[in-house]
Design an enzyme around this catalytic site. Structure first.
Site, PDB file in Angstrom:
ATOM      1  N   ASN A   1       0.489  -1.333   0.229  1.00  0.00           N
ATOM      2  CA  ASN A   1       0.009   0.119  -0.446  1.00  0.00           C
ATOM      3  C   ASN A   1       0.718   1.396  -0.071  1.00  0.00           C
ATOM      4  O   ASN A   1       1.261   1.312   0.848  1.00  0.00           O
ATOM      5  CB  ASN A   1      -0.957  -0.001   1.278  1.00  0.00           C
ATOM      6  CG  ASN A   1      -1.933   1.269   1.490  1.00  0.00           C
ATOM      7  OD1 ASN A   1      -2.572   1.996   0.441  1.00  0.00           O
ATOM      8  ND2 ASN A   1      -2.451   1.605   2.555  1.00  0.00           N
ATOM      9  N   TRP A   2       0.879   1.445  -1.362  1.00  0.00           N
ATOM     10  CA  TRP A   2       2.469   2.792  -1.447  1.00  0.00           C
ATOM     11  C   TRP A   2       1.114   4.296  -0.769  1.00  0.00           C
ATOM     12  O   TRP A   2       1.278   5.639  -0.947  1.00  0.00           O
ATOM     13  CB  TRP A   2       1.896   3.417  -2.809  1.00  0.00           C
ATOM     14  CG  TRP A   2       3.113   1.524  -3.418  1.00  0.00           C
ATOM     15  CD1 TRP A   2       3.631   1.436  -2.947  1.00  0.00           C
ATOM     16  CD2 TRP A   2       3.492   1.372  -4.617  1.00  0.00           C
ATOM     17  NE1 TRP A   2       4.407  -0.192  -3.590  1.00  0.00           N
ATOM     18  CE2 TRP A   2       4.157   1.000  -3.809  1.00  0.00           C
ATOM     19  CE3 TRP A   2       3.367   2.457  -5.859  1.00  0.00           C
ATOM     20  CZ2 TRP A   2       5.354  -0.333  -5.775  1.00  0.00           C
ATOM     21  CZ3 TRP A   2       3.721   1.806  -7.338  1.00  0.00           C
ATOM     22  CH2 TRP A   2       4.612   0.762  -7.096  1.00  0.00           C
ATOM     23  N   LYS A   3       0.065   4.715  -0.604  1.00  0.00           N
ATOM     24  CA  LYS A   3      -0.904   5.609  -0.083  1.00  0.00           C
ATOM     25  C   LYS A   3      -0.943   6.816  -0.889  1.00  0.00           C
ATOM     26  O   LYS A   3      -0.318   6.608  -1.767  1.00  0.00           O
ATOM     27  CB  LYS A   3      -0.200   5.346   1.513  1.00  0.00           C
ATOM     28  CG  LYS A   3      -0.058   4.357   2.463  1.00  0.00           C
ATOM     29  CD  LYS A   3      -0.646   4.577   3.562  1.00  0.00           C
ATOM     30  CE  LYS A   3      -0.084   3.399   4.542  1.00  0.00           C
ATOM     31  NZ  LYS A   3      -0.120   3.620   6.442  1.00  0.00           N
TER      32      LYS A   3
ATOM     33  N   GLY B   1       2.763  -1.020   4.660  1.00  0.00           N
ATOM     34  CA  GLY B   1       2.294   0.403   4.322  1.00  0.00           C
ATOM     35  C   GLY B   1       4.308   1.092   3.773  1.00  0.00           C
ATOM     36  O   GLY B   1       4.400   0.952   2.867  1.00  0.00           O
ATOM     37  N   GLY B   2       4.618   1.951   4.953  1.00  0.00           N
ATOM     38  CA  GLY B   2       5.995   2.500   4.632  1.00  0.00           C
ATOM     39  C   GLY B   2       6.817   1.911   3.882  1.00  0.00           C
ATOM     40  O   GLY B   2       7.448   1.594   3.265  1.00  0.00           O
TER      41      GLY B   2
ATOM     42  N   GLU C   1      -7.250   4.995   7.594  1.00  0.00           N
ATOM     43  CA  GLU C   1      -6.641   5.792   7.165  1.00  0.00           C
ATOM     44  C   GLU C   1      -7.789   6.065   6.222  1.00  0.00           C
ATOM     45  O   GLU C   1      -8.832   7.705   7.043  1.00  0.00           O
ATOM     46  CB  GLU C   1      -5.906   6.176   6.415  1.00  0.00           C
ATOM     47  CG  GLU C   1      -4.658   6.199   6.797  1.00  0.00           C
ATOM     48  CD  GLU C   1      -3.561   5.196   6.499  1.00  0.00           C
ATOM     49  OE1 GLU C   1      -3.219   5.511   5.358  1.00  0.00           O
ATOM     50  OE2 GLU C   1      -2.098   4.919   7.803  1.00  0.00           O
TER      51      GLU C   1
ATOM     52  N   SER D   1       2.024  -1.907  10.363  1.00  0.00           N
ATOM     53  CA  SER D   1       3.845  -1.945  10.882  1.00  0.00           C
ATOM     54  C   SER D   1       4.689  -3.040  10.916  1.00  0.00           C
ATOM     55  O   SER D   1       6.033  -3.000  11.135  1.00  0.00           O
ATOM     56  CB  SER D   1       4.546  -1.715  12.371  1.00  0.00           C
ATOM     57  OG  SER D   1       3.882  -0.035  12.494  1.00  0.00           O
TER      58      SER D   1
ATOM     59  N   GLU E   1      -5.921  -4.976  10.631  1.00  0.00           N
ATOM     60  CA  GLU E   1      -4.698  -3.931  11.125  1.00  0.00           C
ATOM     61  C   GLU E   1      -4.987  -3.212  12.452  1.00  0.00           C
ATOM     62  O   GLU E   1      -6.011  -2.912  12.115  1.00  0.00           O
ATOM     63  CB  GLU E   1      -4.845  -2.404   9.514  1.00  0.00           C
ATOM     64  CG  GLU E   1      -4.439  -4.085   8.150  1.00  0.00           C
ATOM     65  CD  GLU E   1      -4.132  -2.446   7.750  1.00  0.00           C
ATOM     66  OE1 GLU E   1      -2.536  -2.937   6.506  1.00  0.00           O
ATOM     67  OE2 GLU E   1      -5.117  -1.835   6.718  1.00  0.00           O
TER      68      GLU E   1
ATOM     69  N   GLY F   1       1.357   2.242  11.280  1.00  0.00           N
ATOM     70  CA  GLY F   1       2.551   3.728  11.136  1.00  0.00           C
ATOM     71  C   GLY F   1       2.878   4.053  11.935  1.00  0.00           C
ATOM     72  O   GLY F   1       4.022   5.007  12.117  1.00  0.00           O
TER      73      GLY F   1
ATOM     74  N   HIS G   1      -9.353   0.177   4.347  1.00  0.00           N
ATOM     75  CA  HIS G   1      -8.610   1.405   5.576  1.00  0.00           C
ATOM     76  C   HIS G   1      -9.256   2.036   6.561  1.00  0.00           C
ATOM     77  O   HIS G   1      -9.741   3.154   6.162  1.00  0.00           O
ATOM     78  CB  HIS G   1      -7.450   1.582   4.370  1.00  0.00           C
ATOM     79  CG  HIS G   1      -6.036   1.780   5.162  1.00  0.00           C
ATOM     80  ND1 HIS G   1      -5.618   2.799   6.196  1.00  0.00           N
ATOM     81  CD2 HIS G   1      -5.241   0.920   4.970  1.00  0.00           C
ATOM     82  CE1 HIS G   1      -4.181   2.319   6.185  1.00  0.00           C
ATOM     83  NE2 HIS G   1      -3.984   1.156   6.006  1.00  0.00           N
TER      84      HIS G   1
HETATM   85  P1  PGA Z   1       2.399   0.345   7.717  1.00  0.00           P
HETATM   86  O1  PGA Z   1       1.068   1.125   7.155  1.00  0.00           O
HETATM   87  O2  PGA Z   1       2.852  -0.887   7.088  1.00  0.00           O
HETATM   88  O3  PGA Z   1       3.022   2.255   6.898  1.00  0.00           O
HETATM   89  O4  PGA Z   1       1.815   0.648   9.138  1.00  0.00           O
HETATM   90  C1  PGA Z   1       0.170  -0.466   7.158  1.00  0.00           C
HETATM   91  C2  PGA Z   1      -0.744  -0.319   6.179  1.00  0.00           C
HETATM   92  O5  PGA Z   1      -1.221   0.236   4.687  1.00  0.00           O
HETATM   93  O6  PGA Z   1      -2.028  -0.512   6.476  1.00  0.00           O
END
Ligand code: PGA
Length: 251
Positions: free
Chosen positions: A8-10, A223-224, A101, A202, A164, A170, A99
């Protein structure tokens, strides 16, 4: 057992950087021996979907592409919305729905998410559905109920569930694998054993295997750590190595 790595490149990467990264990934993919035992799904931001999809198609890549969100209607008076049907036509195969977010910053609730799930499936998109509790809900021992209720209205229409915990996203503080396993078993009971369950929150090069090797876990949503070439390719390689290993110890 098939394993999944969902990247997930957000909104971390610009369109140009997403295209560059996609080109690097397809070059790398050619040097690997991936069969059907691993599925890599990348989720670029909305504006990069079209060009990244073309890059993957031209390279005949097996890497799949997901949207990070979708609207609930294919067409009509819905200013600013994204049509699931048009995403499918563009070559997008999956969509992430629910998600945290989206729930937090865009006020998406279970009723809206259920509409999105139906619209996405009707358009032929596969649904990666996210569920997870807040820290407060966990501290109050409500995590199980929260996750169950998030799944209630959608569980017949999801293709993969990503557990999640919101407080792990994050923050650099993932849940303990044994606790993830407990929740994944609960999710499997809710959605049925044929629906893969992945962990997100994470995930890093260092801890990815501890999650992917859990009994009720088929992969990770990253994500990150999915936004740089080295860490994404390392995570995929490590998970691919254990994909077919029997008897891998469950932490
Ligand atoms: P993260 O994000 O790996 O940066 O914690 C996870 C996600 O996108 O849900």
């Amino acid at each position: 057992m098939k394993r999944y790595v969902i990247a997930n490149w957000k909104l971390y990467l610009s369109v140009a950087k997403s295209e560059l990264f996609a080109r690097q990934l397809v070059r790398w993919e050619r040097t690997q021996k991936f069969g059907t035992d691993i599925e890599i799904i990348i989720a670029p931001s909305l504006l990069a979907l079209q060009s990244v999809s073309v890059i993957l198609r031209k390279a005949r890549s097996k890497i799949k592409i997901a949207a990070q969100d979708v609207g609930f209607a294919d067409e009509g008076a819905f200013t600013g919305a994204v049509s699931p049907r048009e995403l499918r036509r563009m070559g997008v195969s999956h969509v992430i729905i629910g998600h945290s977010e989206r729930r937090e910053h865009f006020n998406e609730d279970d009723a809206l998410l259920a509409k999105k799930v139906v619209a996405a499936r009707t358009a032929g998109l596969k649904v990666i559905y996210c569920a997870g509790e807040t820290k407060e809900e966990r501290n109050e021992s409500r995590a199980n109920d929260v996750v169950r209720s998030q799944l209630r209205g959608v569980k017949k229409n999801v293709d993969l569930v990503a557990y999640e915990p919101r407080w792990a996203i994050g923050t650099g503080l993932p849940i303990a694998p044994a606790e993830a396993e407990h929740m994944h078993a609960l999710i499997a009971k809710e959605v049925g054993a044929t629906v893969p369950v992945c962990y997100g929150g994470s995930v890093t090069e260092q801890n990815a295997i501890a999650f992917a090797a859990l009994e009720h876990t088929q992969g990770v949503l990253v994500g990150g750590a999915s936004t740089t070439y080295k860490s994404l390719t390392t995570i995929v390689s490590k998970i691919h190595k254990v994909a077919n290993t029997r008897g891998y110890a469950t932490p």
